[in-house]
Design a protein around this motif. Structure first.
Motif, PDB file in Angstrom:
ATOM      1  N   ALA A 123      19.112  10.800 -12.293  1.00 14.25           N
ATOM      2  CA  ALA A 123      19.254  11.795 -13.692  1.00 14.25           C
ATOM      3  C   ALA A 123      18.143  12.032 -14.270  1.00 14.25           C
ATOM      4  O   ALA A 123      17.663  13.227 -14.762  1.00 14.25           O
ATOM      5  CB  ALA A 123      20.259  11.119 -14.535  1.00 14.25           C
ATOM      6  N   ILE A 124      17.112  11.268 -14.407  1.00 12.30           N
ATOM      7  CA  ILE A 124      15.694  11.660 -15.078  1.00 12.30           C
ATOM      8  C   ILE A 124      15.036  12.574 -14.356  1.00 12.30           C
ATOM      9  O   ILE A 124      14.671  13.613 -14.822  1.00 12.30           O
ATOM     10  CB  ILE A 124      14.889  10.249 -15.174  1.00 12.30           C
ATOM     11  N   TYR A 125      14.941  12.265 -12.741  1.00 13.39           N
ATOM     12  CA  TYR A 125      14.151  13.126 -11.905  1.00 13.39           C
ATOM     13  C   TYR A 125      14.844  14.681 -12.172  1.00 13.39           C
ATOM     14  O   TYR A 125      14.144  15.667 -12.078  1.00 13.39           O
ATOM     15  CB  TYR A 125      14.268  12.731 -10.589  1.00 13.39           C
ATOM     16  N   ARG A 126      16.256  14.664 -12.044  1.00 13.51           N
ATOM     17  CA  ARG A 126      16.912  15.871 -11.829  1.00 13.51           C
ATOM     18  C   ARG A 126      16.529  16.798 -13.255  1.00 13.51           C
ATOM     19  O   ARG A 126      16.304  17.974 -13.318  1.00 13.51           O
ATOM     20  CB  ARG A 126      18.521  15.642 -11.913  1.00 13.51           C
ATOM     21  N   ALA A 127      16.551  15.879 -14.558  1.00 15.83           N
ATOM     22  CA  ALA A 127      16.393  16.793 -15.760  1.00 15.83           C
ATOM     23  C   ALA A 127      15.023  17.216 -15.733  1.00 15.83           C
ATOM     24  O   ALA A 127      14.580  18.186 -16.309  1.00 15.83           O
ATOM     25  CB  ALA A 127      16.731  15.774 -16.678  1.00 15.83           C
ATOM     26  N   VAL A 128      14.003  16.251 -15.578  1.00 11.19           N
ATOM     27  CA  VAL A 128      12.619  16.656 -15.605  1.00 11.19           C
ATOM     28  C   VAL A 128      12.112  17.927 -14.523  1.00 11.19           C
ATOM     29  O   VAL A 128      11.602  18.909 -14.926  1.00 11.19           O
ATOM     30  CB  VAL A 128      11.744  15.578 -15.134  1.00 11.19           C
ATOM     31  N   THR A 129      12.744  17.622 -13.415  1.00  6.95           N
ATOM     32  CA  THR A 129      12.388  18.696 -12.278  1.00  6.95           C
ATOM     33  C   THR A 129      12.825  19.960 -12.483  1.00  6.95           C
ATOM     34  O   THR A 129      12.406  21.033 -12.351  1.00  6.95           O
ATOM     35  CB  THR A 129      12.556  18.298 -10.868  1.00  6.95           C
ATOM     36  N   ALA A 130      14.027  20.325 -13.287  1.00  5.88           N
ATOM     37  CA  ALA A 130      14.569  21.401 -13.687  1.00  5.88           C
ATOM     38  C   ALA A 130      14.022  21.995 -14.764  1.00  5.88           C
ATOM     39  O   ALA A 130      14.165  23.309 -15.173  1.00  5.88           O
ATOM     40  CB  ALA A 130      16.089  21.062 -14.009  1.00  5.88           C
ATOM     41  N   HIS A 131      13.195  21.468 -15.670  1.00  4.24           N
ATOM     42  CA  HIS A 131      12.634  21.848 -17.013  1.00  4.24           C
ATOM     43  C   HIS A 131      11.429  22.921 -16.270  1.00  4.24           C
ATOM     44  O   HIS A 131      10.549  22.647 -15.612  1.00  4.24           O
ATOM     45  CB  HIS A 131      12.051  20.779 -17.888  1.00  4.24           C
ATOM     46  N   PRO A 132      11.615  24.110 -16.978  1.00  5.37           N
ATOM     47  CA  PRO A 132      10.623  25.188 -16.689  1.00  5.37           C
ATOM     48  C   PRO A 132       9.018  24.839 -16.878  1.00  5.37           C
ATOM     49  O   PRO A 132       8.233  25.339 -16.573  1.00  5.37           O
ATOM     50  CB  PRO A 132      10.879  26.480 -17.635  1.00  5.37           C
ATOM     51  N   MET A 133       8.862  23.805 -18.048  1.00  4.42           N
ATOM     52  CA  MET A 133       7.459  23.347 -18.168  1.00  4.42           C
ATOM     53  C   MET A 133       6.819  22.706 -17.103  1.00  4.42           C
ATOM     54  O   MET A 133       5.414  22.427 -16.943  1.00  4.42           O
ATOM     55  CB  MET A 133       7.336  22.746 -19.491  1.00  4.42           C
ATOM     56  N   VAL A 134       7.669  22.188 -16.319  1.00  5.35           N
ATOM     57  CA  VAL A 134       7.138  20.996 -15.209  1.00  5.35           C
ATOM     58  C   VAL A 134       6.757  21.465 -13.974  1.00  5.35           C
ATOM     59  O   VAL A 134       7.715  22.489 -13.243  1.00  5.35           O
ATOM     60  CB  VAL A 134       8.281  19.872 -14.931  1.00  5.35           C
ATOM     61  N   LYS A 135       5.509  21.216 -13.619  1.00  5.04           N
ATOM     62  CA  LYS A 135       5.283  21.844 -12.193  1.00  5.04           C
ATOM     63  C   LYS A 135       5.648  20.836 -10.777  1.00  5.04           C
ATOM     64  O   LYS A 135       6.108  21.238  -9.811  1.00  5.04           O
ATOM     65  CB  LYS A 135       3.601  22.065 -12.143  1.00  5.04           C
ATOM     66  N   TYR A 136       5.148  19.685 -11.294  1.00 11.05           N
ATOM     67  CA  TYR A 136       5.312  18.352 -10.208  1.00 11.05           C
ATOM     68  C   TYR A 136       5.903  17.264 -10.913  1.00 11.05           C
ATOM     69  O   TYR A 136       5.571  16.856 -12.264  1.00 11.05           O
ATOM     70  CB  TYR A 136       4.093  18.148  -9.615  1.00 11.05           C
ATOM     71  N   VAL A 137       6.622  16.405 -10.071  1.00 11.43           N
ATOM     72  CA  VAL A 137       7.154  15.314 -10.629  1.00 11.43           C
ATOM     73  C   VAL A 137       6.949  14.224  -9.428  1.00 11.43           C
ATOM     74  O   VAL A 137       7.337  14.509  -8.141  1.00 11.43           O
ATOM     75  CB  VAL A 137       8.556  15.277 -11.034  1.00 11.43           C
ATOM     76  N   LEU A 138       6.428  13.150  -9.710  1.00 11.77           N
ATOM     77  CA  LEU A 138       6.264  12.007  -8.871  1.00 11.77           C
ATOM     78  C   LEU A 138       6.632  10.636  -9.059  1.00 11.77           C
ATOM     79  O   LEU A 138       6.859  10.475 -10.442  1.00 11.77           O
ATOM     80  CB  LEU A 138       4.680  11.799  -8.353  1.00 11.77           C
TER      81      LEU A 138
END
Length: 89
Positions: free
Chosen positions: A74-89
């Motif tokens: 759920a955290i990964y889905r929320a963060v990757t969907a945010h327009p300010m975010v380019k990458y999530v590892l």
């Protein structure tokens, strides 16, 4: 019938999530708020900020106390969907 997958991670555990995006005054606070929806015990001390050598990008290492794989997903889905975010590892 397939057997259930064995968990790779034992919960609860401290789990670092790296979030990268363009440098913006509200980036850290915004990402904090997005993650805190799913990890209510998150504090400012759980976030480490680094600015790129050129100063154009910022990376956050947010360490959450994960209680389940579903919570991490759920955290990964929320963060990757945010327009300010380019990458999530």
């Amino acid at each position: 019938m397939s057997e259930p997958k064995e968990a790779i991670i034992e919960f609860p555990t401290r789990f670092p999530i790296k979030v990268m995006g363009q440098r913006h005054d509200d980036f850290s606070q915004t990402i904090f708020e997005v993650i805190r929806i799913h990890a209510a015990d998150l504090t400012a001390e759980d976030i480490e900020l680094r600015v790129s050598s050129g100063g154009n990008y910022v990376s956050l290492t947010v360490t959450v106390t994960a209680i389940s794989q579903e919570q991490l997903d759920a955290i990964y889905r929320a963060v990757t969907a945010h327009p300010m975010v380019k990458y999530v590892l």
